[in-house]
Design an enzyme around this catalytic site. Structure first.
Site, mmCIF file in Angstrom:
data_model
loop_
_atom_site.group_PDB
_atom_site.id
_atom_site.type_symbol
_atom_site.label_atom_id
_atom_site.label_comp_id
_atom_site.label_asym_id
_atom_site.label_seq_id
_atom_site.Cartn_x
_atom_site.Cartn_y
_atom_site.Cartn_z
ATOM 1 C CB SER A 121 -0.891 -0.005 1.234
ATOM 2 O OG SER A 121 -0.102 0.302 2.360
ATOM 3 C CE LYS A 122 -1.543 6.593 -3.122
ATOM 4 N NZ LYS A 122 -2.916 6.138 -3.324
ATOM 5 N NE ARG A 123 0.616 0.619 5.962
ATOM 6 C CZ ARG A 123 1.319 -0.488 6.150
ATOM 7 N NH1 ARG A 123 2.466 -0.447 6.787
ATOM 8 N NH2 ARG A 123 0.874 -1.654 5.718
ATOM 9 N N GLY A 131 5.474 3.139 -0.193
ATOM 10 C CA GLY A 131 6.105 3.951 -1.245
ATOM 11 C C GLY A 131 5.218 3.967 -2.469
#
Ligand code: GLU
Length: 488
Positions: free
Chosen positions: A254-256, A258
């Site tokens: 997920s966006k966490r 990168g």
């Protein structure tokens, strides 16, 4: 008798940028089709009218093409099983709904969102699986009319019978779910749009999809879909649920972690063949340990059960490393072609840079480029008015020995014989230039090279100094050395 043709599909919902996890699903389907000589269908699942946009769809198609994933049937291509947008297939879903209504396999449900929420909360409080308990399944004609008269618009729910729902998964083996855990699910929403599970079954059947390859997050959907296949009298396809793409901490990417969309990697200057390669080999590191594998080889060696099983850990550092490796394999000319959009993106006008000069810079820095985007920083290095000094380099330039080195270099540069009409004087051969500074200062190694590097590039690391000298020329070198000596 000839075996029926393998037909697979990728069925994205264009409600955002193409996530690498979905791109991997597309890729596994594509590899499977190409490996078996089958057909790869692209179907756009656009029934979510609020979140779907044409721009997302166009970007999605562009991103697939960029990756080199082409489709045999679908948008822009046509095919015998179209249309390929679900919103153009509503008549088909209605036909299937009418059959299910006629056979009493579905019923209209008038429950409001608030009523459903209260039921869910109650089940959760009693530590039971949240699901619809079938309140509207037993309504008589009169009650339905009364609820409709209140202005309630019903959804259609499928009657799920108790008992096991079993199917064979090509990757995960035999799977069993229990009907009672699912609850009567919605197949048509109150706005008349089909729900995912319903549309997908009608489409996969009518498009004669032989294999459904998708992420394992769809496993419980598959149980619901198997019930619909049965109710509609359709033979189900072969199912294959592959492992999801995970971050390095083993949680869903997920966006966490990168960058997660194909577009982001594209913008950052990851080569399409590198992303393709990485996604294809995720979870199968055992693949001979080879890092550079062509699409042709990927297709030839593809085995769905092997590729889809393993936990697929996406390692961005490895991706960057591999990108550098691929970048080094290009000729400077071909790489320059790829870099031009990034030259522009970095705010450099490539019309003021001669092609031959860009190519020379590219040749000089090619080995140090992790991404195409990184070219911007290197071009800055060769542009006098973009010169910046990083703190490490500035600290080094403050030292006495550094000043000695630069004074000697300045002497050489200032004393070069002028050449008529030239912007810069021809430089002596780099090694003899360095030797003469060494003789004058009695310094060597790092003490000799680092101040020069710091003064002319503003950094302590970078491409080979001799190439930098040749590219900068004496006038620019002199200016930079003067600035360094003046502490600017
Ligand atoms: N539109 C669905 C999704 O993007 C398709 C899932 C499937 O392959 O059935 O998740």
């Amino acid at each position: 008798m000839t075996a029926p043709r393998i037909r697979v599909r990728f069925a994205p919902s264009p409600t955002g940028e193409l996530h690498v996890g979905n791109a991997r699903t597309a890729l596994l389907n594509w590899l499977y089709a190409r490996h078996c000589g089958g057909i790869f269908v692209l179907r756009i699942e656009d029934t979510d009218r609020i979140r779907t946009t044409k721009a997302f769809e166009e970007n999605l198609l562009a991103d697939l093409r960029w990756l080199g994933i082409d489709w045999d049937e679908g948008p822009g291509k046509g095919g015998a099983f179209g249309p390929y947008h679900q919103t153009e297939r509503l008549a088909l879903y209605d036909e299937c709904l009418q059959r299910l209504i006629a056979e009493d396999r579905v019923y209209p449900c008038y429950c409001s969102e608030a009523e459903l929420e209260a039921e869910r909360a109650d089940l959760v409080a009693r530590r039971m699986m949240p699901r619809y308990l079938g309140k509207c399944s037993r309504l008589g004609e009169a009650e339905r009319n009364r609820l409709a008269a209140e202005g309630r618009r019903p959804v259609w729910r499928f009657r799920v019978e108790e008992g096991p729902i079993a199917f064979q998964d090509l990757i995960r083996g035999p799977m069993t779910f229990q009907g009672e855990a699912i609850g009567d699910f919605i197949i048509v929403r109150s706005n008349g749009m089909p729900a995912y599970n319903f549309a997908v079954v009608a489409d996969d059947h009518c498009m004669q999809i032989s294999h459904v390859i998708r992420g394992e997050d769809h496993l419980s959907n598959t149980a619901a879909q198997v019930l619909l296949y049965r109710a509609l009298g359709f033979a189900p396809p072969v199912f294959a649920h592959h492992a999801l793409v995970l971050g390095k901490d083993h949680t869903k990417l997920s966006k966490r972690h990168g960058s997660v969309s194909v577009r982001e990697f594209r913008r950052r200057g990851i080569l399409p063949e590198v992303l393709l390669n990485t996604l294809a080999l995720l979870g199968s590191a055992s693949d001979g340990g080879r890092e550079i594998v062509s699409p042709k080889e990927l297709i030839a060696g593809f085995a769905i059960d092997r590729t889809g099983r393993g936990g697929a850990i996406f390692d961005e550092e490895k991706l960057l490393w591999l990108n550098g490796l691929y970048i080094r394999r290009y000729t400077a000319a071909a790489l320059t072609d790829l870099l031009l959009p990034f030259v522009r993106q970095a705010g450099h006008d490539e019309r003021t840079w001669e092609r031959s000069r860009i190519e020379a810079v590219v040749a000089a820095v090619q080995d140090s480029l992790p991404t195409l985007e990184a070219i911007g920083g290197f071009l800055d290095l060769f542009t006098d008015d973009r010169f910046t000094l990083d703190p490490e380099a500035a600290a080094l330039l403050g030292q006495e020995d550094a000043k000695k080195v630069l004074a000697a270099l300045r002497g050489i540069l200032a004393g070069l014989p002028a050449e008529e009409g030239a912007a810069s004087e021809p430089l002596p051969e780099f090694r003899s230039l360095i030797r003469s500074i060494a003789d004058q200062t009695s310094l060597k190694g790092k003490q000799l090279y680092l101040p020069i590097r710091a003064a002319v590039t503003g950094r302590l690391h970078g491409p080979e100094l001799d190439r930098i000298f040749a590219l900068l020329g004496s006038a620019s070198l002199l200016k930079r050395v003067d600035n360094a000596l003046a502490g600017r």
